[in-house]
Design a protein around this motif. Structure first.
Motif, PDB file in Angstrom:
ATOM      1  N   GLU A   1       0.853  -1.203   0.000  1.00 37.42           N
ATOM      2  CA  GLU A   1       0.000   0.000   0.000  1.00 37.42           C
ATOM      3  C   GLU A   1       0.882   1.245   0.000  1.00 37.42           C
ATOM      4  N   LYS A   2       0.450   2.253  -0.753  1.00 35.50           N
ATOM      5  CA  LYS A   2       1.162   3.543  -0.750  1.00 35.50           C
ATOM      6  C   LYS A   2       0.192   4.619  -0.305  1.00 35.50           C
ATOM      7  N   THR A   3       0.651   5.477   0.604  1.00 38.81           N
ATOM      8  CA  THR A   3      -0.154   6.627   1.011  1.00 38.81           C
ATOM      9  C   THR A   3       0.726   7.870   0.857  1.00 38.81           C
ATOM     10  N   SER A   4       0.135   9.017   1.116  1.00 34.67           N
ATOM     11  CA  SER A   4       0.901  10.264   0.970  1.00 34.67           C
ATOM     12  C   SER A   4       2.019  10.352   2.002  1.00 34.67           C
ATOM     13  N   TYR A   5       1.884   9.585   3.093  1.00 32.28           N
ATOM     14  CA  TYR A   5       2.874   9.718   4.168  1.00 32.28           C
ATOM     15  C   TYR A   5       3.772   8.499   4.329  1.00 32.28           C
ATOM     16  N   GLY A   6       3.621   7.504   3.455  1.00 32.63           N
ATOM     17  CA  GLY A   6       4.507   6.352   3.571  1.00 32.63           C
ATOM     18  C   GLY A   6       4.068   5.171   2.732  1.00 32.63           C
ATOM     19  N   THR A   7       4.879   4.117   2.796  1.00 40.47           N
ATOM     20  CA  THR A   7       4.619   2.901   2.018  1.00 40.47           C
ATOM     21  C   THR A   7       4.648   1.705   2.952  1.00 40.47           C
ATOM     22  N   VAL A   8       3.706   0.789   2.776  1.00 43.42           N
ATOM     23  CA  VAL A   8       3.669  -0.433   3.579  1.00 43.42           C
ATOM     24  C   VAL A   8       4.192  -1.593   2.724  1.00 43.42           C
ATOM     25  N   TYR A   9       5.126  -2.344   3.290  1.00 51.06           N
ATOM     26  CA  TYR A   9       5.707  -3.494   2.596  1.00 51.06           C
ATOM     27  C   TYR A   9       5.380  -4.779   3.350  1.00 51.06           C
ATOM     28  N   LYS A  10       5.130  -5.824   2.580  1.00 51.28           N
ATOM     29  CA  LYS A  10       5.130  -7.181   3.147  1.00 51.28           C
ATOM     30  C   LYS A  10       6.579  -7.636   3.015  1.00 51.28           C
ATOM     31  N   ALA A  11       7.255  -7.905   4.131  1.00 52.95           N
ATOM     32  CA  ALA A  11       8.695  -8.170   4.095  1.00 52.95           C
ATOM     33  C   ALA A  11       9.012  -9.570   4.598  1.00 52.95           C
ATOM     34  N   LYS A  12       9.773 -10.319   3.794  1.00 53.35           N
ATOM     35  CA  LYS A  12      10.164 -11.675   4.162  1.00 53.35           C
ATOM     36  C   LYS A  12      11.498 -11.645   4.885  1.00 53.35           C
ATOM     37  N   LEU A  13      11.541 -12.290   6.048  1.00 53.87           N
ATOM     38  CA  LEU A  13      12.780 -12.380   6.820  1.00 53.87           C
ATOM     39  C   LEU A  13      13.594 -13.580   6.340  1.00 53.87           C
ATOM     40  N   ALA A  14      14.882 -13.570   6.641  1.00 56.86           N
ATOM     41  CA  ALA A  14      15.768 -14.658   6.211  1.00 56.86           C
ATOM     42  C   ALA A  14      15.310 -16.007   6.773  1.00 56.86           C
ATOM     43  N   ASP A  15      14.701 -16.003   7.979  1.00 59.45           N
ATOM     44  CA  ASP A  15      14.265 -17.273   8.587  1.00 59.45           C
ATOM     45  C   ASP A  15      12.919 -17.756   8.039  1.00 59.45           C
ATOM     46  N   GLY A  16      12.383 -17.038   7.048  1.00 60.02           N
ATOM     47  CA  GLY A  16      11.113 -17.455   6.429  1.00 60.02           C
ATOM     48  C   GLY A  16       9.905 -16.760   7.015  1.00 60.02           C
ATOM     49  N   GLY A  17      10.079 -16.063   8.142  1.00 58.70           N
ATOM     50  CA  GLY A  17       8.957 -15.323   8.728  1.00 58.70           C
ATOM     51  C   GLY A  17       8.599 -14.099   7.891  1.00 58.70           C
ATOM     52  N   THR A  18       7.442 -13.531   8.171  1.00 56.02           N
ATOM     53  CA  THR A  18       6.983 -12.353   7.424  1.00 56.02           C
ATOM     54  C   THR A  18       6.577 -11.251   8.398  1.00 56.02           C
ATOM     55  N   ILE A  19       6.951 -10.015   8.072  1.00 58.46           N
ATOM     56  CA  ILE A  19       6.536  -8.865   8.874  1.00 58.46           C
ATOM     57  C   ILE A  19       5.962  -7.805   7.939  1.00 58.46           C
ATOM     58  N   ALA A  20       5.249  -6.851   8.510  1.00 57.08           N
ATOM     59  CA  ALA A  20       4.765  -5.702   7.734  1.00 57.08           C
ATOM     60  C   ALA A  20       5.602  -4.494   8.149  1.00 57.08           C
ATOM     61  N   LEU A  21       6.163  -3.807   7.160  1.00 57.40           N
ATOM     62  CA  LEU A  21       6.996  -2.626   7.421  1.00 57.40           C
ATOM     63  C   LEU A  21       6.300  -1.392   6.878  1.00 57.40           C
ATOM     64  N   ARG A  22       6.163  -0.369   7.703  1.00 61.60           N
ATOM     65  CA  ARG A  22       5.662   0.917   7.209  1.00 61.60           C
ATOM     66  C   ARG A  22       6.817   1.901   7.193  1.00 61.60           C
ATOM     67  N   LEU A  23       7.282   2.234   5.988  1.00 61.08           N
ATOM     68  CA  LEU A  23       8.346   3.221   5.834  1.00 61.08           C
ATOM     69  C   LEU A  23       7.699   4.592   5.711  1.00 61.08           C
ATOM     70  N   LEU A  24       7.978   5.464   6.690  1.00 61.91           N
ATOM     71  CA  LEU A  24       7.372   6.792   6.691  1.00 61.91           C
ATOM     72  C   LEU A  24       8.136   7.716   5.751  1.00 61.91           C
ATOM     73  N   ARG A  25       7.393   8.460   4.974  1.00 61.19           N
ATOM     74  CA  ARG A  25       7.991   9.342   3.975  1.00 61.19           C
ATOM     75  C   ARG A  25       8.935  10.347   4.641  1.00 61.19           C
ATOM     76  N   GLU A  26      10.050  10.614   3.986  1.00 60.99           N
ATOM     77  CA  GLU A  26      11.019  11.575   4.524  1.00 60.99           C
ATOM     78  C   GLU A  26      10.344  12.927   4.734  1.00 60.99           C
ATOM     79  N   GLY A  27      10.546  13.489   5.907  1.00 62.58           N
ATOM     80  CA  GLY A  27       9.968  14.799   6.194  1.00 62.58           C
ATOM     81  C   GLY A  27       8.531  14.754   6.692  1.00 62.58           C
TER      82      GLY A  27
END
Length: 336
Positions: free
Chosen positions: A44-70
């Protein structure tokens, strides 16, 4: 590791000075290296950041919200609020597991990844295999959302959600609702917090008093919940996005139906399946509650704990479908 304790640069070959990872309950297994090396897929992309489905090296999955710079306040203003979010645990809220700030100021919020559908998709997507959303299931979803909000509002330092909408509610196969994105406006710079309120207006969830005052509060959350409950009952999207790009004002639709004595016609057809009497089953009471939450005058709206109480007293009689995984439209037979 203690809840909220800082972990510097991850260890285990993470390299020096890469940034700071703060872990919260349930995220103790994460290292900085895990987070930085996770492979992400944009959800998902919003005006204030992007959400990623992120795969970890051990096979687990997390959700990451990267907040837009500024978009975010400085670390000093941000951290106390982030630490407060990291302590929030409730079955109807998505927990924050960790927070990362990089050397260049980039900020990541780390959550559990849940492969659930949003309430928005469940209500408005038409596809084969979609769960039947009868009243028992919709009631369970609405009650879960209300409980999550009431919990946030009742904390020692209350948290306003600030962005209540069907796209920010995840629903699992057992119709347990979990709210995401609570309190994000608290860590945003004023211009971005205003953008979030502006989006609420376009999508039809914005309380009238937010025209004058920009800050969300518990009563503006109640208004947005009222719109969300109407969305659940009517099966209609609020705000802009009708066929002609018209603005759909759900409370006005209900008012017109009440005046014209066509109240039963406003309910979503799918909602009424298997309901003998909407009055007896509590649909009309739920509609009245939603309209009370959408009262134009903030002080007249009920508090969320009162909303929870009313929904609990107004449970559907037929709840046999609630604890079995989703029956879908592609399956034969009458929806329960």
């Amino acid at each position: 590791m203690e809840e909220g304790e800082d972990e510097e640069s991850g260890g285990g070959g993470g390299g020096g000075g890469e940034g700071k990872l703060i872990l919260f309950q349930g995220g103790e297994h994460l290292t900085l290296e895990d987070v930085l090396n996770a492979t992400g897929q944009v959800m998902e992309k919003t005006s204030y950041g992007t959400v990623y489905k992120a795969k970890l090296a051990d096979g687990g999955t997390i959700a990451l919200r990267l907040l837009r710079e500024g978009s975010c306040k400085d670390r000093g203003s941000c951290l106390p609020v982030i630490r407060q979010f990291g302590k929030v645990r409730h079955e109807n809220l998505i927990p924050l597991r960790a927070f990362y700030q990089g050397k260049r100021g980039e900020k990541l919020l780390i959550y559990d990844y849940l492969p659930n559908k949003t309430l928005h998709d469940l209500l408005h997507e038409s596809r084969v295999g979609k769960p039947v959303l009868n009243w028992a299931r919709r009631h369970k979803i609405a009650l879960g959302i209300a409980r999550g909000l009431a919990f946030l509002h009742s904390l020692e330092t209350p948290i306003t959600h600030g962005n209540v909408r069907s796209k920010n509610v995840l629903v699992d196969d057992f119709f347990v609702a979990r709210l995401t994105e609570f309190g994000l406006d608290k860590i945003m710079v004023p211009a971005v917090a205003d953008e979030i309120v502006g989006l609420a207006k376009v999508d039809g969830y914005k309380a009238p008093e937010l025209q004058k005052m920009k800050k969300c509060n518990s009563r503006t959350d109640v208004y947005a919940f009222g719109i969300l409950l109407l969305e659940i009952l009517l099966g209609r999207k609020p705000g802009k996005g009708g066929r002609n790009g018209d603005f759909v004002d759900l409370p006005s639709l209900v008012k017109v139906a009440v005046l014209e004595e066509t109240t039963m016609e406003v309910f979503d057809v799918e909602l009424l399946k298997g309901t003998r009497s909407p009055m007896e089953e509590g649909l009309v009471q739920a509609l009245k509650l939603a309209m009370g939450c959408c009262a134009p005058v903030a002080s007249v709206r009920p508090a969320m704990d009162e909303v929870v109480r009313q929904l609990e007293e107004n449970r559907p009689r037929n709840r046999s479908a609630l604890y079995s995984p989703a029956e879908t439209r592609s399956e034969s037979g009458t929806p329960f």
